[in-house]
Design a protein around this motif. Structure first.
Motif, mmCIF file in Angstrom:
data_model
loop_
_atom_site.group_PDB
_atom_site.id
_atom_site.type_symbol
_atom_site.label_atom_id
_atom_site.label_comp_id
_atom_site.label_asym_id
_atom_site.label_seq_id
_atom_site.Cartn_x
_atom_site.Cartn_y
_atom_site.Cartn_z
ATOM 1 N N ARG A 209 44.806 -31.818 11.078
ATOM 2 C CA ARG A 209 45.202 -31.138 9.847
ATOM 3 C C ARG A 209 45.119 -32.074 8.644
ATOM 4 N N GLY A 212 41.767 -32.346 7.194
ATOM 5 C CA GLY A 212 41.268 -31.157 6.513
ATOM 6 C C GLY A 212 40.707 -30.090 7.421
ATOM 7 N N ALA A 213 40.975 -30.147 8.727
ATOM 8 C CA ALA A 213 40.454 -29.125 9.644
ATOM 9 C C ALA A 213 41.213 -27.810 9.438
ATOM 10 N N SER A 214 40.487 -26.717 9.480
ATOM 11 C CA SER A 214 41.103 -25.402 9.343
ATOM 12 C C SER A 214 41.720 -24.974 10.677
ATOM 13 N N ASP A 215 42.511 -23.879 10.644
ATOM 14 C CA ASP A 215 43.131 -23.375 11.873
ATOM 15 C C ASP A 215 42.078 -22.950 12.895
ATOM 16 N N TRP A 216 40.989 -22.353 12.423
ATOM 17 C CA TRP A 216 39.926 -21.945 13.342
ATOM 18 C C TRP A 216 39.256 -23.155 13.980
ATOM 19 N N GLN A 217 39.006 -24.192 13.200
ATOM 20 C CA GLN A 217 38.391 -25.399 13.742
ATOM 21 C C GLN A 217 39.310 -26.089 14.743
ATOM 22 N N ILE A 218 40.613 -26.117 14.449
ATOM 23 C CA ILE A 218 41.560 -26.706 15.401
ATOM 24 C C ILE A 218 41.577 -25.908 16.696
ATOM 25 N N ARG A 220 39.140 -23.956 17.892
ATOM 26 C CA ARG A 220 37.859 -24.005 18.594
ATOM 27 C C ARG A 220 37.587 -25.351 19.238
#
Length: 312
Positions: A209, A212-218, A220
């Motif tokens: 986080r 800068g990772a988004s919720d979808w990237q986290i 996936r």
């Protein structure tokens, strides 16, 4: 006076009790488990051996004196009979549909329950409740309370909005059975996946986080790979049960309308056709399939334990 000297008395070391051998200690450790082991063998293994022996005989309960040894003829008939092959295909469809739907819904519910909100404990208890219902009672609930075309809840809601009044069991029999099993097994999948979510490395999640990772990237790239073993475990354990499921098929459709799976076909062969040998052969094939699935499940469980031990 002459001094007399006395020779010191020889002291003998105290005798020690003989130590029990390693084999004796092992037997002493296992002795309390022997009654449970004997009971398990008597309850599970001996009936299976008897079933295996009967499967090699042409044995009709109506003509007990006419039984004769036929070798693998019963297994050949099980694998070549069209109705039995259809029941195997129905078992596969039922298992795949229920397991996949339960996994997807269980994953969604686990992701929701992994977040903190007021009343989460109450919601979790309510979501677990369907798994605690007796299977026959759950099937009766769906058959009469939900599916009934005259007073069922589904048709009541459709009548309220002016919709059609279908007979759910007659029009979509296999889907009706699948829906009841999905409702009952989704909480089980949810619990397994929720345990997987709560075992994630929180420092790794926070670092993602911060980067800068988004919720979808986290989800996936971190959550889904971490849940892979838990998804496999849920799929395998669910498959073991659904392959052997009898309650829902018997209660909702009585095996009619193309919903007869392999356990129901075994029931028909044994209790209705009185073909003990044929039913035993089909039952042995069900057990072999369950053992194959259980072997993969045990491997997944052992790999999960190794991973947890490595983290510790």
């Amino acid at each position: 006076m002459t001094a007399t000297t006395t020779a010191p008395m020889a002291t003998t070391p105290p005798r020690t009790a003989p130590q029990p051998s390693a084999r004796l200690r092992a037997w002493a450790t296992r002795a309390p488990l022997l009654p449970a082991l004997i009971f398990m063998i008597a309850v599970t293994q001996l009936p299976f051996v008897a079933t295996l022996v009967i499967s090699f005989f042409d044995w009709n309960a109506l003509y007990p004196k006419a039984r004769q040894f036929t070798g693998l003829d019963n297994y050949q008939q099980v694998l070549s009979d069209a109705d039995l092959r259809h029941s195997v295909w129905t078992t596969v469809l039922l298992t795949v549909a229920v397991v996949l739907a339960s996994l997807v819904l269980g994953l969604v519910l686990a992701l929701l329950l992994d977040r903190r909100f007021r009343g989460r404990g109450v919601v979790r208890t309510l979501l677990i409740a369907p798994f605690l219902v007796v299977p026959v009672a759950a099937a009766l609930l769906w058959k009469h309370v939900l599916y009934n075309p005259e007073y069922g809840l589904f048709n009541g809601l459709l009548h309220y909005v002016g919709g059609p009044q279908p007979d759910w069991i007659s029009t979509t029999p296999l889907l009706a059975v699948e829906a009841s099993l999905v409702w009952q097994w989704t909480p089980f999948m949810m619990l397994i996946l929720l345990a997987g979510l709560q075992s994630r490395d929180q420092q790794q999640m926070e670092a993602a986080r911060v980067d800068g990772a988004s919720d979808w990237q986290i989800f996936r790239y971190l959550t889904l790979p971490h849940l892979r073993r838990y998804l496999e475990l849920g799929a395998l354990l669910g498959s073991i049960y659904i392959v052997q499921n009898f309650d829902a098929v018997f209660t909702i459709t009585s095996g009619g309308l193309g919903t007869a799976n392999l356990p129901y076909t075994v029931y028909q062969s044994f209790y209705q056709a009185h073909e003990n040998g044929l039913a035993s052969a089909a039952g042995v094939l069900v057990v072999i399939g369950s053992i194959i699935i259980a072997t993969f499940a045990l491997r997944v469980v052992s790999s999960l334990f190794r991973e947890e031990a490595g983290r510790a």
